[in-house]
Design a protein around this motif. Structure first.
Motif, mmCIF file in Angstrom:
data_model
loop_
_atom_site.group_PDB
_atom_site.id
_atom_site.type_symbol
_atom_site.label_atom_id
_atom_site.label_comp_id
_atom_site.label_asym_id
_atom_site.label_seq_id
_atom_site.Cartn_x
_atom_site.Cartn_y
_atom_site.Cartn_z
ATOM 1 N N LYS A 241 0.822 -1.210 0.000
ATOM 2 C CA LYS A 241 0.000 0.000 0.000
ATOM 3 C C LYS A 241 0.860 1.267 0.000
ATOM 4 C CE LYS A 241 -4.182 1.823 2.144
ATOM 5 N NZ LYS A 241 -5.172 1.656 3.246
ATOM 6 N N ASN B 166 3.559 3.358 -3.593
ATOM 7 C CA ASN B 166 3.404 4.578 -4.391
ATOM 8 C C ASN B 166 3.931 5.812 -3.652
ATOM 9 O OD1 ASN B 166 1.399 4.842 -2.482
ATOM 10 N ND2 ASN B 166 -0.208 5.417 -3.924
ATOM 11 N N ASP C 252 -5.408 6.073 -3.482
ATOM 12 C CA ASP C 252 -4.559 5.086 -2.808
ATOM 13 C C ASP C 252 -5.141 3.698 -2.977
ATOM 14 O OD1 ASP C 252 -2.481 6.672 -1.880
ATOM 15 O OD2 ASP C 252 -3.601 7.303 -0.106
ATOM 16 N N LEU C 253 -4.393 2.830 -3.620
ATOM 17 C CA LEU C 253 -4.803 1.448 -3.822
ATOM 18 C C LEU C 253 -4.121 0.546 -2.798
ATOM 19 C CD1 LEU C 253 -4.396 1.292 -7.724
ATOM 20 C CD2 LEU C 253 -6.508 1.710 -6.446
ATOM 21 N N PRO D 210 -0.040 -1.060 -5.958
ATOM 22 C CA PRO D 210 0.058 -0.196 -7.146
ATOM 23 C C PRO D 210 -0.247 -0.944 -8.434
ATOM 24 C CG PRO D 210 2.241 -0.792 -6.359
ATOM 25 C CD PRO D 210 1.270 -1.307 -5.338
ATOM 26 N N LYS D 211 -0.607 -0.178 -9.455
ATOM 27 C CA LYS D 211 -0.809 -0.762 -10.786
ATOM 28 C C LYS D 211 0.520 -0.974 -11.501
ATOM 29 C CE LYS D 211 -3.529 2.395 -12.530
ATOM 30 N NZ LYS D 211 -4.445 3.060 -13.496
ATOM 31 N N ARG E 96 1.602 9.248 -7.713
ATOM 32 C CA ARG E 96 1.153 8.175 -6.810
ATOM 33 C C ARG E 96 -0.371 8.056 -6.800
ATOM 34 N NH1 ARG E 96 3.247 10.999 -1.219
ATOM 35 N NH2 ARG E 96 1.456 12.317 -0.778
ATOM 36 N N GLY F 189 -1.710 5.463 -9.065
ATOM 37 C CA GLY F 189 -1.397 4.069 -8.747
ATOM 38 C C GLY F 189 -0.020 3.649 -9.202
#
Length: 485
Positions: free
Chosen positions: A17, A20, A250-251, A254-255, A286, A289
């Motif tokens: 988490k 990023n 915020d994921l 990250p992608k 960020r 992602g």
């Protein structure tokens, strides 16, 4: 999700988490930066996260091959207490601008005047010429796509520099000529294939091949030798990723995570405005992602405005023999949250190959206390990729069929070439008319000269004739007078 980075006593983890929030991998040559980079990419790829890596030395592409267990790896695994280790390989895509990978291109328009000037190493005056070139192209519907568009635009500006200067300010022929000479060098370096279409679509960096994430690798073994080109390509890709991807906030993970090697080159000789733009991208990307890891020898190679944004820190050993190098070690040590059990400066100087001083963000975004960490071994091959595997990756890539053949659509080159043809026809017609007029005038002048010559001859004949008659008359008169006497 937490990824085990290593650690004998106190384990070091990367929190998905917080990736990023960016990071840095630093250390002197030969201290283990490349292995650390590969380990992190492997963990992310295993979790379905795509990575993008600039491979400067050519030893990252071997992510595509299984590693081999040996005594050194077993020894490290025992120290770390890892009993589920398996060799593995990972999906890899290889891109390049020098034909040693899937072609990565960008149109001249996409690159823009600022980056193009940086790429060519132009001074301020020459950069101003490039600004005018883009403006002329935009106002006249001239698409700037590839290298030949660039060359013909500069030729056009040189040929009509007086007209252009009257409208846009002084555009000196000398400056244009200097840029044209730079293009010759650029052409000799083989970098012209970067300009063109189809332009690289950064969304392709998010494409996965199965459950694992893909390691998208930019082959920089040749690109790195041209530092300005390397810098410009990386900045271009950063900008494209930032502007193209959607906001996601915020994921949980990250992608996409970028690993940018030889990071000091990215920031070399940047003007204030460009540096501010990069800092803005790093701060805001960020929310798209995306995480970024800068890989470099010394943290001081990174501008402080950027370094302050890098929250996950992995510092391998530094060497210090001069006062300045000692200052660099102190600078690196001061960037970590201190551990009361050891001196960070001494630790950095005494780290063994494969060891690193590590501080990462926990789930609450707090930096952990610095720990001396033995990095876990990679699962993929250590060293250079096998040439047959390298070629197979490129030839079998879906992206190769998408990007291999350049698209040459109508652009500035075709339009201006047609204009030059028309101009040449008009000039030839004008010349023919002038030549005809000149020939007519020549004939008329010759006729006048001929007439004038004839007149002069007649006058001389007439004068002689008159003179002769006069003498005869006079003689007759004299004779008559004599007879009368």
């Amino acid at each position: 999700m937490k990824y085990l980075l290593g650690g004998e006593n106190e384990k070091a983890y990367l929190n998905s988490k917080m990736l990023n929030r960016h990071g840095i991998i630093a250390g002197a040559t030969g201290t283990g930066k490349t292995v650390t980079l590969k380990v992190i990419s492997e963990m992310l790829n295993n979790d379905g996260i795509n990575t993008f890596i600039t491979d400067v030395k050519g030893d990252i592409m071997s992510l595509a091959e299984n590693g081999e267990r040996n005594d050194k790896i077993d020894e490290r695994l025992n120290k770390l207490g890892i009993d589920d280790y398996q060799v593995d390989s990972f999906p890899v895509e290889i891109f390049d601008i020098y034909k040693r990978g899937v072609p990565l291109r960008a149109s001249v328009t996409d690159i823009g005047p600022v980056l193009l000037s940086k790429m060519l190493g132009l001074n301020d005056v020459q950069s101003g010429v490039i600004d005018v070139m883009y403006k002329i192209a935009d106002e006249n519907g001239l698409k700037l796509i590839d290298f030949k568009d660039l060359k013909i635009m500069l030729k056009y500006m040189a040929d009509f520099s007086s007209d252009i200067s009257s409208k846009y300010g002084n555009v000196a022929k000398q400056s244009i000529n200097a840029i044209q000479r730079t293009l010759i060098r650029f052409e000799n370096e083989g970098a012209i294939d970067f300009f063109g279409e189809p332009s690289f679509d950064v969304d392709d960096l998010l494409v996965k091949n199965g459950e694992k994430g893909t390691a998208n690798i930019l082959n920089c073994t040749e690109l790195y030798l041209n530092s300005k080109m390397y810098q410009s390509v990386v900045i271009y890709l950063l900008s494209q990723i930032f502007t193209s991807l959607d906001e996601v906030g915020d994921l949980d993970k990250p992608k996409l995570v970028l690993f940018l090697d030889e990071a000091h080159l990215i920031f070399k000789d940047l003007n204030k405005k460009m540096l501010e733009n990069i800092v803005t991208i790093i701060k805001l990307i960020r929310s798209k992602g995306v995480g970024i890891f800068f890989v470099t020898q010394n943290p001081k190679d990174i501008p402080e405005e950027v370094l302050s944004q890098l929250s996950n820190r992995i510092e391998h050993a530094l060497r210090a023999y001069t006062p300045n190098e000692i200052k660099n070690v102190k600078y690196a040590a001061d960037s970590f949250r201190k551990n009361p059990n050891f001196d960070s400066e001494k630790a950095i100087l005494n780290l063994k190959t494969g060891e690193a001083l590590v501080s990462t963000l926990n789930e609450d975004g707090e930096p952990s206390i610095a720990e001396i960490t033995l990095i876990r071994p990679p699962m993929s091959k250590i060293g250079m990729i096998d040439e047959a595997v390298f070629n197979d990756i490129i030839n079998s890539s879906d992206f190769n069929s998408k990007y291999k053949e350049p698209i040459d659509r109508e652009s500035a080159y075709e339009i201006l070439s047609e204009r030059y043809i028309q101009i040449n026809k008009e000039m030839e017609a004008e010349k023919a008319e002038k030549d005809a007029q000149k020939e007519y005038r020549t004939k008329q002048n010759q006729k006048k000269r001929n007439e004038s010559t004839a007149d002069k001859m007649l006058k001389r004949v007439f004068s002689a004739f008159t003179y002769q008659i006069g003498r005869t008359v006079a003689r007759d008169i004299m004779n008559t007078i004599k007879r009368k006497k």
